[in-house]
Scaffold this active site. Structure first.
Site, mmCIF file in Angstrom:
data_model
loop_
_atom_site.group_PDB
_atom_site.id
_atom_site.type_symbol
_atom_site.label_atom_id
_atom_site.label_comp_id
_atom_site.label_asym_id
_atom_site.label_seq_id
_atom_site.Cartn_x
_atom_site.Cartn_y
_atom_site.Cartn_z
ATOM 1 N N SER A 306 1.508 -14.314 -16.386
ATOM 2 C CA SER A 306 0.111 -14.428 -15.992
ATOM 3 C C SER A 306 -0.647 -13.138 -16.300
ATOM 4 O O SER A 306 -0.054 -12.068 -16.434
ATOM 5 C CB SER A 306 0.012 -14.732 -14.493
ATOM 6 N N GLY A 343 -1.386 -17.526 -18.659
ATOM 7 C CA GLY A 343 -1.594 -16.145 -19.073
ATOM 8 C C GLY A 343 -3.025 -15.772 -19.352
ATOM 9 O O GLY A 343 -3.353 -14.585 -19.435
ATOM 10 N N GLU A 392 -1.705 -23.874 -20.513
ATOM 11 C CA GLU A 392 -1.594 -24.204 -19.091
ATOM 12 C C GLU A 392 -2.374 -23.168 -18.283
ATOM 13 O O GLU A 392 -1.823 -22.453 -17.447
ATOM 14 C CB GLU A 392 -0.125 -24.241 -18.673
ATOM 15 N N GLY A 394 -4.407 -22.007 -15.463
ATOM 16 C CA GLY A 394 -4.754 -22.417 -14.110
ATOM 17 C C GLY A 394 -5.666 -21.435 -13.427
ATOM 18 O O GLY A 394 -6.760 -21.777 -12.950
ATOM 19 N N TYR A 457 -1.893 22.316 10.046
ATOM 20 C CA TYR A 457 -1.831 22.911 11.386
ATOM 21 C C TYR A 457 -2.218 21.894 12.463
ATOM 22 O O TYR A 457 -1.663 21.908 13.575
ATOM 23 C CB TYR A 457 -2.739 24.138 11.461
ATOM 24 N N ALA A 458 -3.185 21.046 12.150
ATOM 25 C CA ALA A 458 -3.577 20.018 13.121
ATOM 26 C C ALA A 458 -2.420 19.070 13.381
ATOM 27 O O ALA A 458 -2.164 18.679 14.535
ATOM 28 C CB ALA A 458 -4.800 19.256 12.615
ATOM 29 N N CYS A 545 -1.666 -10.396 15.030
ATOM 30 C CA CYS A 545 -0.979 -9.291 15.720
ATOM 31 C C CYS A 545 0.053 -8.700 14.776
ATOM 32 O O CYS A 545 1.260 -8.717 15.041
ATOM 33 C CB CYS A 545 -0.318 -9.803 16.993
#
Length: 726
Positions: A306, A343, A392, A394, A457-458, A545
């Protein structure tokens, strides 16, 4: 940006040996943004924002042409006939949403979002354009046969999509391709109403039942071709065709050496999943010859993969396949068709690039010309009759005609404290010596605008504080204060607004499964308010979730999307959408519906088909279907909603039905439970529902029609399952 003043006692802050330095000015100067960005921003601010600016920002003219554009009202419109669409024929997507989602009492359809809008006129235009491209190439190159495509139903098996393709493709013998037994049954049924010359190509791995059905299709006068994916299938075809007294038409799928290196090229090449090697093809020819059926071998099929990125790669594959085709002719097969497989790619990001899975460097005409030229070149060199060319395609046929529309329900932004809210002495009270050193280093790096050092450092400071918190030596208030300080310093140094999180009424797993499964990126754009400047950037978080339920990659390599503020949550006007904010995902008509699951039991969206009309709104809704209800998705997982309802009803009678004088409340409770089974799993806008809930003793109904229906039903003891609003 104002400076960050750290007014603290020097001795308390500075680690040993640093007190003298820290006794000086401890303010953090504001960061200096990148000059080019500043210039661009100034120029943008001085220019009135228009729909043209939004069109350029979201690359709509790149990925959307010729089917999507932005009108003067700032809404995205569909151009159903592509370049032939007249101005008054454009369909405003916001008007479709309003028609579909408005209650029936005011002339709407009362459907809930999310929503898939299908535009069959676009589908027809894609088919016509593909056919025209091949016909033009055939005529220009003097090719002595014709093009006859098939649609691979795996891309979108929806009944109305497939039926429309068969109907629209009938004038030029357009057929179908199936890859499984249910797809074959679907294709057989649909092609009974199609052109009798349309091909029915049977791909996929096959057992005796599959081959029986395919041969039965030929007995039913359908133009069926059984494509051999495995060498062993030829024996089944020979055996069953003799039992049914059917002369089959057989094809072989060749495993080419040509392949492309992108994600979609994994199904091609010598190690690809499908097809026969040259050795296997020769054995199939010998087996058919020994059975007196070599004349049944009439089609060669191959598939490079494809999203073929360039015509150079396409031609290389077609030339290799055409050479195999010519050799089969030489060996005595009655070859008639070369099936180049899928393709034909589409441009998801508008870049027209041949170096990305998201784009292709050619158009329909270039694709068709490359195929025709490659087949003609090999056949002329071998003095072989030109075969029918079949493809083909699609993705290229169905992607554009389907738009997924969903609503952003709320937005959250990272909270950064104001500079006068940072209480450094309080923060330092409980810090370890190492944490105090990190705090000092952080302040020094910030003053020097050392962005990377600030982040280091943070991060160290946060980690040390988390460890202290786990040990119980640091309180939650101090931990939160440290987080706020680090966020503030990062914001000052980086001088960029962090992306907000927009919570969307959608399941990515259900409606955009390719994003989380293979990283496929689709264009996502607000469908309205495009006459306004998008003032923030955001990522999209869905209802599930699941931490993967977010979209944080967008076309153009962006990790956030320009968006507008929500009414009541950041400002901004509604743009005629009653305070709602709607986004559209485009080019998703292939694969997304069939691959989507029911993660967290969120079912598919509502679906409408819309055709262009000469009425006042330029469209007519020709089909409409609500999305699966809670009961529907529960059935998918083997639950029985009717029995579940009865269980909950009896439970309600047991625990809530004993209070005398509250029979109406009990009836409303049972009614609410019943309606929940029949409503979609997605969220409903809060404001009208909250009002309804307050007016009905806290019981929840989706809209005013639901509420009125419940009131009309009274406190009837017989709560019928079938009466529930869907």
């Amino acid at each position: 940006m104002p400076a960050l003043a750290c007014c603290v006692d020097a001795a308390a802050v500075a680690p040993p040996g640093y007190a003298a330095f820290f006794a000086g000015d401890s303010s953090l100067p504001s960061a200096v943004p990148f000059s080019a960005s500043t210039a661009d921003a100034a120029d943008s601010n001085s220019t009135h924002w228009s729909p043209a600016h939004s069109s350029a920002l979201y690359r709509i003219d790149g990925w959307g042409a010729p089917y999507f554009s932005v009108n003067n009202a700032g809404n995205i419109t569909v151009r159903p006939y592509g370049t032939d669409t007249l101005a008054h024929q454009e369909i405003d997507l916001l008007k479709i949403v309003k028609k579909v989602s408005d209650p029936k009492s005011v002339g709407g359809l009362g459907l809930q979002l999310p929503l898939i809008v299908r535009v069959p006129d676009v589908l027809k235009n894609r088919l016509d354009s593909l056919q025209s491209a091949f016909e033009s190439a055939i005529q220009a190159q003097g090719y002595e046969s014709h093009y006859q495509g098939v649609y691979p139903v795996k891309c979108n098996q929806d009944r109305f999509v497939v039926e429309d393709i068969v109907k629209f493709g009938a004038p030029f013998r357009f057929g179908l391709e199936a890859g499984s037994k249910p797809e074959l049954l679907l294709a057989m049924s649909c092609l009974c109403k199609g052109n009798p010359e349309a091909l029915l190509v049977c791909n996929g791995f096959k057992d005796a039942e599959y081959i029986f059905l395919a041969l039965l299709a030929r007995k039913l006068a359908l133009n069926t071709v059984i494509v051999l994916e495995e060498e062993e299938e030829v024996d089944l075809v020979i055996e069953i065709s003799k039992k049914l007294s059917v002369r089959p038409v057989i094809g072989v799928r060749a495993k080419l050496r040509t392949k492309h290196s992108g994600h979609f090229g994994s199904t091609s090449g010598e190690k690809g999943k499908f097809g026969l090697t040259t050795i296997q093809i020769l054995r199939v020819v010998k087996r058919l010859q020994d059975s007196g059926m070599l004349d049944c071998l009439q089609l060669l099929h191959f598939h490079i993969g494809s999203q073929i990125p360039s015509t150079a790669l396409l031609q290389a594959g077609v030339v290799e396949a055409a050479q195999i085709y010519s050799e089969l002719v030489r060996l005595g097969a009655d070859m008639k068709v070369i099936d180049i497989g899928g393709g034909l790619g589409i441009d998801y990001d508008g870049s027209k690039s041949g170096n990305s899975d998201l784009s292709v460097s050619y158009g329909l005409q270039e694709y068709a010309s490359a195929v025709v030229n490659a087949v003609r070149f090999v056949c002329d060199r071998k003095s072989i009759k030109h075969p029918i060319i079949c493809s083909e395609s699609g993705r290229a046929i169905v992607s554009h005609h389907s738009i997924l529309i969903f609503e952003a329900m709320s937005a959250t932004a990272p909270t950064t404290p104001a500079m006068n809210q940072v209480d450094l002495p309080f923060i330092l009270e409980g810090l370890s010596e190492d944490a105090r050193v990190d705090c000092w280093n952080l302040s020094q790096a910030a003053m020097r605008h050392e962005t990377e050092s600030c982040f280091v450092y943070a991060d160290q400071l946060k980690q040390r504080c988390v460890e202290q918190f786990k040990e119980g030596t640091l309180g939650i208030e101090q931990l939160a204060a440290v987080d706020g300080l680090c966020d503030l310093v990062s914001k000052v140094v980086d001088a960029s607004e962090p992306a907000r999180t927009y919570h969307v009424n959608l399941s990515i797993f259900t409606s955009i499964p390719d994003f989380w499964s293979i990283g496929q990126i689709f264009p996502i754009v607000p469908i309205h308010r495009l006459d306004e400047r998008p003032e923030v950037r955001g990522i999209l978080s869905d209802l599930t979730c699941d931490s993967d339920g977010k979209i944080d990659k967008f076309i153009g390599g962006e990790t956030s999307l320009p968006l507008h503020g929500l009414e009541g949550n950041g400002g901004g006007s509604s743009g005629g959408a009653n305070g709602r904010y709607y986004l559209g995902m485009f080019l998703g008509g292939a694969y997304q519906e069939s691959l989507g699951g029911v993660h967290n039991l969120f079912g598919g969206p509502s679906v409408v088909s819309v055709s262009q009309s000469d009425g006042p709104y330029s469209f007519a809704v020709t089909r409409a279907a609500p999305g699966p209800s809670c009961g529907d998705v529960l059935r998918v997982m083997q639950h029985e909603p009717e029995l579940m309802f009865e269980t909950l009803k009896h439970r309600a009678e047991e625990f809530c039905g004993q209070d005398h004088g509250n029979e109406g409340t009990h009836a409303a409770l049972v009614s609410t439970i019943a309606r929940s089974f029949h409503n979609m799993p997605y969220l409903v806008a809060a404001s009208p529902c909250s009002l309804t809930a307050m007016n009905n003793n806290g019981f929840y109904y989706c809209n005013e029609e639901d509420y009125n229906a419940a009131v009309d039903s009274g406190a009837s003891e017989d709560e019928q399952w079938s009466y529930c609003y869907a």
